[in-house]
Design a protein around this motif. Sequence first.
Motif, PDB file in Angstrom:
ATOM      1  N   GLN A   1       0.847  -1.190   0.000  1.00 49.79           N
ATOM      2  CA  GLN A   1       0.000   0.000   0.000  1.00 49.79           C
ATOM      3  C   GLN A   1       0.882   1.240   0.000  1.00 49.79           C
ATOM      4  O   GLN A   1       1.940   1.256   0.624  1.00 49.79           O
ATOM      5  CB  GLN A   1      -0.900   0.005   1.229  1.00 49.79           C
ATOM      6  CG  GLN A   1      -2.069   0.948   1.127  1.00 49.79           C
ATOM      7  CD  GLN A   1      -3.111   0.656   2.196  1.00 49.79           C
ATOM      8  OE1 GLN A   1      -2.937  -0.237   3.020  1.00 49.79           O
ATOM      9  NE2 GLN A   1      -4.192   1.401   2.174  1.00 49.79           N
ATOM     10  N   VAL A   2       0.420   2.248  -0.730  1.00 51.91           N
ATOM     11  CA  VAL A   2       1.179   3.489  -0.870  1.00 51.91           C
ATOM     12  C   VAL A   2       0.327   4.657  -0.391  1.00 51.91           C
ATOM     13  O   VAL A   2      -0.874   4.697  -0.646  1.00 51.91           O
ATOM     14  CB  VAL A   2       1.605   3.723  -2.326  1.00 51.91           C
ATOM     15  CG1 VAL A   2       2.233   5.096  -2.505  1.00 51.91           C
ATOM     16  CG2 VAL A   2       2.573   2.630  -2.784  1.00 51.91           C
ATOM     17  N   GLN A   3       0.937   5.586   0.304  1.00 56.15           N
ATOM     18  CA  GLN A   3       0.245   6.803   0.754  1.00 56.15           C
ATOM     19  C   GLN A   3       1.037   8.026   0.362  1.00 56.15           C
ATOM     20  O   GLN A   3       2.272   8.024   0.399  1.00 56.15           O
ATOM     21  CB  GLN A   3       0.076   6.790   2.272  1.00 56.15           C
ATOM     22  CG  GLN A   3      -1.020   5.903   2.778  1.00 56.15           C
ATOM     23  CD  GLN A   3      -1.267   6.089   4.271  1.00 56.15           C
ATOM     24  OE1 GLN A   3      -0.334   6.251   5.046  1.00 56.15           O
ATOM     25  NE2 GLN A   3      -2.524   6.090   4.662  1.00 56.15           N
ATOM     26  N   LEU A   4       0.300   9.079  -0.004  1.00 53.04           N
ATOM     27  CA  LEU A   4       0.883  10.395  -0.213  1.00 53.04           C
ATOM     28  C   LEU A   4       0.266  11.322   0.823  1.00 53.04           C
ATOM     29  O   LEU A   4      -0.959  11.431   0.905  1.00 53.04           O
ATOM     30  CB  LEU A   4       0.588  10.927  -1.615  1.00 53.04           C
ATOM     31  CG  LEU A   4       1.076  10.111  -2.804  1.00 53.04           C
ATOM     32  CD1 LEU A   4       0.734  10.824  -4.107  1.00 53.04           C
ATOM     33  CD2 LEU A   4       2.563   9.856  -2.721  1.00 53.04           C
ATOM     34  N   VAL A   5       1.098  11.962   1.623  1.00 51.89           N
ATOM     35  CA  VAL A   5       0.610  12.845   2.679  1.00 51.89           C
ATOM     36  C   VAL A   5       1.138  14.248   2.422  1.00 51.89           C
ATOM     37  O   VAL A   5       2.348  14.476   2.380  1.00 51.89           O
ATOM     38  CB  VAL A   5       1.055  12.354   4.063  1.00 51.89           C
ATOM     39  CG1 VAL A   5       0.567  13.318   5.142  1.00 51.89           C
ATOM     40  CG2 VAL A   5       0.515  10.954   4.316  1.00 51.89           C
ATOM     41  N   CYS A  22       4.940  17.004   0.174  1.00 54.84           N
ATOM     42  CA  CYS A  22       4.211  15.754  -0.059  1.00 54.84           C
ATOM     43  C   CYS A  22       5.195  14.607   0.092  1.00 54.84           C
ATOM     44  O   CYS A  22       6.163  14.521  -0.668  1.00 54.84           O
ATOM     45  CB  CYS A  22       3.598  15.748  -1.446  1.00 54.84           C
ATOM     46  SG  CYS A  22       2.880  14.163  -1.932  1.00 54.84           S
ATOM     47  N   ALA A  23       4.917  13.746   1.052  1.00 53.74           N
ATOM     48  CA  ALA A  23       5.785  12.596   1.313  1.00 53.74           C
ATOM     49  C   ALA A  23       5.073  11.310   0.922  1.00 53.74           C
ATOM     50  O   ALA A  23       3.927  11.079   1.319  1.00 53.74           O
ATOM     51  CB  ALA A  23       6.164  12.555   2.783  1.00 53.74           C
ATOM     52  N   ALA A  24       5.757  10.502   0.143  1.00 54.00           N
ATOM     53  CA  ALA A  24       5.242   9.190  -0.262  1.00 54.00           C
ATOM     54  C   ALA A  24       5.825   8.118   0.636  1.00 54.00           C
ATOM     55  O   ALA A  24       7.015   8.160   0.967  1.00 54.00           O
ATOM     56  CB  ALA A  24       5.592   8.920  -1.715  1.00 54.00           C
ATOM     57  N   SER A  25       4.982   7.167   1.008  1.00 55.48           N
ATOM     58  CA  SER A  25       5.450   6.078   1.871  1.00 55.48           C
ATOM     59  C   SER A  25       4.712   4.799   1.519  1.00 55.48           C
ATOM     60  O   SER A  25       3.678   4.828   0.853  1.00 55.48           O
ATOM     61  CB  SER A  25       5.229   6.436   3.341  1.00 55.48           C
ATOM     62  OG  SER A  25       3.851   6.590   3.613  1.00 55.48           O
ATOM     63  N   GLY A  26       5.255   3.685   1.981  1.00 56.63           N
ATOM     64  CA  GLY A  26       4.614   2.402   1.751  1.00 56.63           C
ATOM     65  C   GLY A  26       5.454   1.502   0.872  1.00 56.63           C
ATOM     66  O   GLY A  26       6.675   1.574   0.864  1.00 56.63           O
ATOM     67  N   SER A  27       4.773   0.657   0.117  1.00 58.94           N
ATOM     68  CA  SER A  27       5.429  -0.376  -0.686  1.00 58.94           C
ATOM     69  C   SER A  27       5.915   0.183  -2.021  1.00 58.94           C
ATOM     70  O   SER A  27       5.433  -0.154  -3.084  1.00 58.94           O
ATOM     71  CB  SER A  27       4.461  -1.525  -0.925  1.00 58.94           C
ATOM     72  OG  SER A  27       3.975  -2.041   0.303  1.00 58.94           O
ATOM     73  N   ILE A  28       6.923   1.032  -1.927  1.00 61.41           N
ATOM     74  CA  ILE A  28       7.434   1.750  -3.092  1.00 61.41           C
ATOM     75  C   ILE A  28       8.699   1.096  -3.604  1.00 61.41           C
ATOM     76  O   ILE A  28       9.664   0.936  -2.853  1.00 61.41           O
ATOM     77  CB  ILE A  28       7.715   3.222  -2.734  1.00 61.41           C
ATOM     78  CG1 ILE A  28       6.422   3.926  -2.314  1.00 61.41           C
ATOM     79  CG2 ILE A  28       8.355   3.944  -3.926  1.00 61.41           C
ATOM     80  CD1 ILE A  28       6.639   5.305  -1.735  1.00 61.41           C
ATOM     81  N   PHE A  29       8.696   0.744  -4.886  1.00 59.19           N
ATOM     82  CA  PHE A  29       9.927   0.305  -5.539  1.00 59.19           C
ATOM     83  C   PHE A  29      10.619   1.495  -6.191  1.00 59.19           C
ATOM     84  O   PHE A  29      11.821   1.666  -6.051  1.00 59.19           O
ATOM     85  CB  PHE A  29       9.636  -0.774  -6.576  1.00 59.19           C
ATOM     86  CG  PHE A  29      10.847  -1.214  -7.345  1.00 59.19           C
ATOM     87  CD1 PHE A  29      11.069  -0.782  -8.655  1.00 59.19           C
ATOM     88  CD2 PHE A  29      11.784  -2.048  -6.762  1.00 59.19           C
ATOM     89  CE1 PHE A  29      12.201  -1.178  -9.354  1.00 59.19           C
ATOM     90  CE2 PHE A  29      12.923  -2.446  -7.453  1.00 59.19           C
ATOM     91  CZ  PHE A  29      13.122  -2.015  -8.743  1.00 59.19           C
ATOM     92  N   SER A  30       9.830   2.295  -6.910  1.00 55.67           N
ATOM     93  CA  SER A  30      10.396   3.500  -7.521  1.00 55.67           C
ATOM     94  C   SER A  30       9.295   4.530  -7.746  1.00 55.67           C
ATOM     95  O   SER A  30       8.136   4.174  -7.911  1.00 55.67           O
ATOM     96  CB  SER A  30      11.082   3.175  -8.847  1.00 55.67           C
ATOM     97  OG  SER A  30      10.146   2.728  -9.796  1.00 55.67           O
ATOM     98  N   ILE A  31       9.699   5.789  -7.728  1.00 57.03           N
ATOM     99  CA  ILE A  31       8.786   6.889  -8.044  1.00 57.03           C
ATOM    100  C   ILE A  31       9.186   7.429  -9.410  1.00 57.03           C
ATOM    101  O   ILE A  31      10.294   7.934  -9.580  1.00 57.03           O
ATOM    102  CB  ILE A  31       8.833   7.990  -6.978  1.00 57.03           C
ATOM    103  CG1 ILE A  31       8.407   7.428  -5.630  1.00 57.03           C
ATOM    104  CG2 ILE A  31       7.934   9.155  -7.381  1.00 57.03           C
ATOM    105  CD1 ILE A  31       8.461   8.420  -4.488  1.00 57.03           C
ATOM    106  N   ASN A  32       8.304   7.320 -10.379  1.00 55.83           N
ATOM    107  CA  ASN A  32       8.642   7.600 -11.759  1.00 55.83           C
ATOM    108  C   ASN A  32       8.310   9.020 -12.188  1.00 55.83           C
ATOM    109  O   ASN A  32       8.846   9.524 -13.164  1.00 55.83           O
ATOM    110  CB  ASN A  32       7.935   6.596 -12.663  1.00 55.83           C
ATOM    111  CG  ASN A  32       8.214   5.167 -12.213  1.00 55.83           C
ATOM    112  OD1 ASN A  32       9.331   4.837 -11.851  1.00 55.83           O
ATOM    113  ND2 ASN A  32       7.188   4.336 -12.208  1.00 55.83           N
ATOM    114  N   ALA A  33       7.404   9.644 -11.479  1.00 60.97           N
ATOM    115  CA  ALA A  33       7.042  11.033 -11.735  1.00 60.97           C
ATOM    116  C   ALA A  33       6.317  11.526 -10.488  1.00 60.97           C
ATOM    117  O   ALA A  33       5.718  10.732  -9.754  1.00 60.97           O
ATOM    118  CB  ALA A  33       6.147  11.179 -12.958  1.00 60.97           C
TER     119      ALA A  33
END
Length: 120
Positions: A1-5, A22-33
Motif C-alpha cells: 500500500q502506498v500513501q501520499l501525505v 508531499c511525502a510518499a510512503s509504503g510499498s514503493i519500488f520506484s517513483i517515476n514522476a
Amino acid sequence: QVQLVESGGGLVQPGGSLRLSCAASGSIFSINAMGWYRQTPGMQRELVATFTSGGSTNYADSVKGRFTISRDNAKNTVYLQMNNLKPEDTAVYYCTALITTTRGYEYPYWGQGTQVTVSS
C-alpha cells in the motif's frame, strides 16, 4: 500500500508565500514522476508543476516565475514553493505520483489535498 501525505497549506495574504510538502510512503519500488495539481469548485483539476520520469520539470504558464517544484529523493518527498501568491491561486492542491510498487505494478497515486487560500 502506498500513501501520499501533503502538508503546508493555509491562509496567506496576496503577495505572500507558502511551501507545500508531499511525502510518499509504503510499498514503493520506484517513483517515476511526481508533482502538483490544483482544483477549484466546479473546475477540472489542473496541472501546477511536475517532475517527469526523465527528471525535467513542467509548470503551468500561470505559475511560471512564482512557483518552484523541488524534491528530496532520499525522503520520497516533493515540495512546491509558492511565492507572490495571488487570489486566483486559491484552490485545493493535490500531490500526485506515478509509483511502481514492490509488487511491480505502476499506478498513479493522489494525496488527500491541502487547501490554499489567498485573501486579504
